[in-house]
Motif scaffolding. Structure first.
Motif, mmCIF file in Angstrom:
data_model
loop_
_atom_site.group_PDB
_atom_site.id
_atom_site.type_symbol
_atom_site.label_atom_id
_atom_site.label_comp_id
_atom_site.label_asym_id
_atom_site.label_seq_id
_atom_site.Cartn_x
_atom_site.Cartn_y
_atom_site.Cartn_z
ATOM 1 N N LEU A 14 23.292 16.433 -51.653
ATOM 2 C CA LEU A 14 22.301 17.091 -52.505
ATOM 3 C C LEU A 14 21.160 16.125 -52.811
ATOM 4 O O LEU A 14 19.989 16.500 -52.788
ATOM 5 C CB LEU A 14 22.964 17.571 -53.801
ATOM 6 C CG LEU A 14 23.907 18.769 -53.640
ATOM 7 C CD1 LEU A 14 24.610 19.066 -54.963
ATOM 8 C CD2 LEU A 14 23.154 19.999 -53.154
ATOM 9 N N ARG A 18 17.432 16.578 -51.282
ATOM 10 C CA ARG A 18 16.326 16.838 -52.197
ATOM 11 C C ARG A 18 15.247 15.778 -52.073
ATOM 12 O O ARG A 18 14.063 16.068 -52.077
ATOM 13 C CB ARG A 18 16.883 16.846 -53.631
ATOM 14 C CG ARG A 18 16.408 17.988 -54.473
ATOM 15 C CD ARG A 18 17.053 17.921 -55.853
ATOM 16 N NE ARG A 18 18.215 18.792 -55.968
ATOM 17 C CZ ARG A 18 19.370 18.434 -56.522
ATOM 18 N NH1 ARG A 18 19.566 17.218 -56.983
ATOM 19 N NH2 ARG A 18 20.359 19.293 -56.612
ATOM 20 N N CYS A 66 17.603 23.005 -43.993
ATOM 21 C CA CYS A 66 18.489 23.130 -45.151
ATOM 22 C C CYS A 66 18.867 21.751 -45.691
ATOM 23 O O CYS A 66 18.547 20.726 -45.096
ATOM 24 C CB CYS A 66 19.740 23.907 -44.751
ATOM 25 S SG CYS A 66 20.700 23.067 -43.486
ATOM 26 N N ALA A 67 19.569 21.760 -46.806
ATOM 27 C CA ALA A 67 19.985 20.506 -47.440
ATOM 28 C C ALA A 67 20.826 19.656 -46.490
ATOM 29 O O ALA A 67 20.680 18.434 -46.440
ATOM 30 C CB ALA A 67 20.770 20.813 -48.720
ATOM 31 N N ILE A 68 21.699 20.311 -45.729
ATOM 32 C CA ILE A 68 22.574 19.564 -44.816
ATOM 33 C C ILE A 68 21.743 18.861 -43.738
ATOM 34 O O ILE A 68 21.957 17.687 -43.441
ATOM 35 C CB ILE A 68 23.577 20.517 -44.118
ATOM 36 C CG1 ILE A 68 24.274 21.430 -45.123
ATOM 37 C CG2 ILE A 68 24.551 19.742 -43.249
ATOM 38 C CD1 ILE A 68 25.321 20.801 -45.947
ATOM 39 N N HIS B 356 17.117 25.932 -49.496
ATOM 40 C CA HIS B 356 16.863 26.532 -48.195
ATOM 41 C C HIS B 356 17.722 27.790 -48.044
ATOM 42 O O HIS B 356 18.822 27.871 -48.609
ATOM 43 C CB HIS B 356 17.229 25.517 -47.115
ATOM 44 C CG HIS B 356 16.852 25.925 -45.724
ATOM 45 N ND1 HIS B 356 17.656 26.728 -44.963
ATOM 46 C CD2 HIS B 356 15.767 25.654 -44.980
ATOM 47 C CE1 HIS B 356 17.079 26.921 -43.782
ATOM 48 N NE2 HIS B 356 15.935 26.270 -43.770
ATOM 49 N N ASP B 359 21.368 27.345 -47.240
ATOM 50 C CA ASP B 359 22.204 26.873 -48.344
ATOM 51 C C ASP B 359 22.478 28.022 -49.301
ATOM 52 O O ASP B 359 23.584 28.157 -49.821
ATOM 53 C CB ASP B 359 21.514 25.702 -49.043
ATOM 54 C CG ASP B 359 21.322 24.516 -48.092
ATOM 55 O OD1 ASP B 359 22.250 24.216 -47.340
ATOM 56 O OD2 ASP B 359 20.235 23.909 -48.101
#
Lengths: 151, 419
Positions: A14, A18, A66-68, B356, B359
């Motif tokens: 996270l 971010r 995305c975050a990943i 996103h 997510d």
């Protein structure tokens, strides 16, 4: 509510998702390549600069994802710095295995740092998010992406 | 099956949600220990018992290849298969059952037109017009036609509200070189309907034919190809509560007759010799090889299911759901709903600040809620909107207000997680 999701979204992910530390194009780089995931439209462009001794002196990326995928790109940039191309290829292989199986290899400092991403193995549709930046970096090292300097 | 609309004073078209949901066995399943909240019907809809039973019964009691056997089983199966053509013709008010061509899906239907009408009847130098909110299935076949056949591909703009810009379309038609306008009847991302009747009138006034991609629209409102004055209409069975593997192309008979075949093989010929072959009459000219027999019979059951409920009730139910979803989602700080078309159906795409779409989808999935996330096979539209991906909730006849409330409450938790 999301306690079980903490395997996937650990604080490290996270945090790096971010606020990536390496989420920018390098002012000077000698290899770059783009990776995309046609299933979801995520895109990442990685940049790397080699030092005189052939080791990666710096790595960075620009990504929309995305975050990943952002966290993985960021942790990758941190991890590969100081390594030779062949070492990076070996790291990429170990990382992919870890993302697919969830097994963190013992006595592997680099993988220990990337271990927060091992949780993706339980989410088959998200494994590609974690490996996207690595694929792009390998393409860059193999000369499959164009190289340039502040193009 | 005994699904009917429940007459209620002042609201004659209210669906009996519980009775309808009971027709879909899968809705009783749980996901990750929670009741399934399936908000991904625009990708593919769930199947009612009637469809499952029709397909199973075919395989268990009455199955053989069609159009060739001189035996009882083949004759009965041919009747059932051909019966689907009648059911579909009735569904979309086609004037002639021979105008119903079975394909695998909408994509194949559009490819059929791109190949047989595009290469067979358009001349190099002519143009095809699509819109800026097409699914890839209504973009790529025309790019292939452009590259192989010297056809120009033009794209009609959409407004910021997510509606087709009719004046932009008219400008693209002005030089008279457009041979075909191929446009979605309802966007799979924005939910916007396009004004099909006006598009057809514009196209015809400029000498162009018109194809509508009805993949989404046919699920939500009654399609009347004659009232629309369409030339081609494509849709797929699996979004209409039918099985995968069966789609429909409707085309005007004179066009289908003038077009060369798409695929060659069995079932589509009149006679074959090594020197030459002649083609079967329409629609069989376009149905080479053993068709999706069981799936066609399943589609027939799906059409019957939808007709028993009735489009008036379906449209009213979905309009209420969509209004409710727009109100609930718009009220969440940080959620942005895409598009504000006046005329829109049960598809709502949205983004959430700080998270996103993938997510968001993963966290919703953890709460048993299925939404789609990504570019929805519409990358050029995403670029037009200046985004990479959205989450999309889409509704079917079995969707309830309570499920939309569940989504809204779940989104609050997602927002908290990524705050």
């Amino acid at each position: 509510m999301f306690e079980d999701l903490r395997d996937l979204y650990q604080d490290v992910i996270l945090d790096h998702g971010r606020q990536p530390r390496h989420g920018a194009r390098l002012a000077a780089y000698d290899v770059t390549a783009e990776g995309d995931n046609p299933m979801c439209g995520d895109r990442v462009r990685v940049f790397a600069r080699h030092d005189a001794d052939g080791r990666i002196g710096a790595a960075g990326f620009e990504a929309r994802g995305c975050a990943i995928s952002i966290a993985s790109a960021d942790l990758m940039a941190e991890t590969v710095t100081g390594h030779t191309d062949d070492e990076v290829r070996a790291l990429a292989g170990r990382f992919r295995d870890m993302a697919m199986t969830g097994a963190v290899p013992e006595d592997d400092v680099a993988m220990a740092r990337l271990a927060p991403l091992a949780g993706v193995h339980e989410y088959p549709s998200r494994v590609k998010c974690a490996t996207l930046a690595w694929h792009a970096l390998l393409a860059a090292l193999d000369g499959k992406g164009e190289s340039g300097r502040d193009r | 099956m005994n699904v009917t609309t429940r007459p209620t004073p002042g609201d004659p078209a209210l669906l009996d949600s519980a009775a309808i949901r009971a027709e879909f066995p899968i809705l009783g399943e749980t996901v990750r220990g929670k009741p399934l909240v399936f908000l991904d019907s625009a990708a593919s809809a769930m199947k009612p018992r009637a469809v499952i039973a029709a397909m199973t019964q075919t395989m268990e009691t009455q199955y053989a290849n069609v159009h060739r056997g001189l035996h009882w089983m083949s004759e009965r199966t041919t009747e059932a298969y051909e019966g689907t053509r009648d059911a579909v013709a009735r569904l979309i008010n086609a004037p002639d059952r021979a105008e119903i061509v079975f394909t695998r899906n909408s994509t194949e239907a559009i490819n059929l037109v791109a190949h047989s009408y595009g290469r067979g009847m358009l001349r190099p130098g002519q143009a095809v017009v699509i819109s800026a909110m097409e699914h890839h299935s209504n973009i790529v076949p025309w790019q292939m036609l452009r590259d192989a056949h010297g056809i120009e591909l033009r794209v009609a703009a959409i407004t910021d509200a997510g509606e087709l810009d009719l004046s932009a379309l008219e400008a693209l038609l002005a030089d008279g070189r457009v041979g075909l306008v191929s446009i979605t009847h309802m966007s799979n991302v924005l939910g916007s309907y396009t004004p099909a009747q006006r598009i057809a009138a514009l196209a015809h006034a400029h000498g162009a034919r018109v194809l509508f991609d009805g993949s989404q629209a046919v699920v939500h409102r009654r399609i009347d190809v004659q009232a629309l004055d369409a030339d081609f209409y494509a849709f797929t069975g699996h979004k209409l509560y039918g099985p995968t593997g069966i789609g429909v192309l409707w085309g005007r008979r004179e066009l289908l007759e003038a077009m060369p075949p798409f695929l060659g093989g069995g079932d589509m010929i009149s006679s074959v010799s090594y020197e030459r072959s002649t083609w079967a009459a329409v629609p069989h000219k376009f149905e080479a090889g053993t068709p999706a027999i069981i799936e066609a019979i399943g589609l027939s059951a799906a059409v019957g299911f939808v007709e028993r409920i009735g489009y008036a009730a379906i449209a009213a139910h979905e309009a209420r759901l969509t209004d409710h979803a727009l109100a609930r989602l718009s009220a969440i700080e940080g959620v942005h709903v895409l598009g504000r078309a006046q005329d829109r159906g049960g598809v709502v795409s949205f983004t959430l600040d700080g998270a996103h779409a993938h997510d968001v989808a993963t966290l919703l999935d953890r709460q048993g809620i299925a939404v789609r996330a990504g570019h929805h096979c519409a990358e050029p539209l995403m670029r037009r909107l200046g985004i990479d991906s959205t989450a999309r909730a889409s509704f079917g006849i079995y969707t309830t207000h309570a499920e939309i409330d569940t989504l809204a409450e779940a989104l609050l938790r997602v927002r908290e997680f990524f705050a």
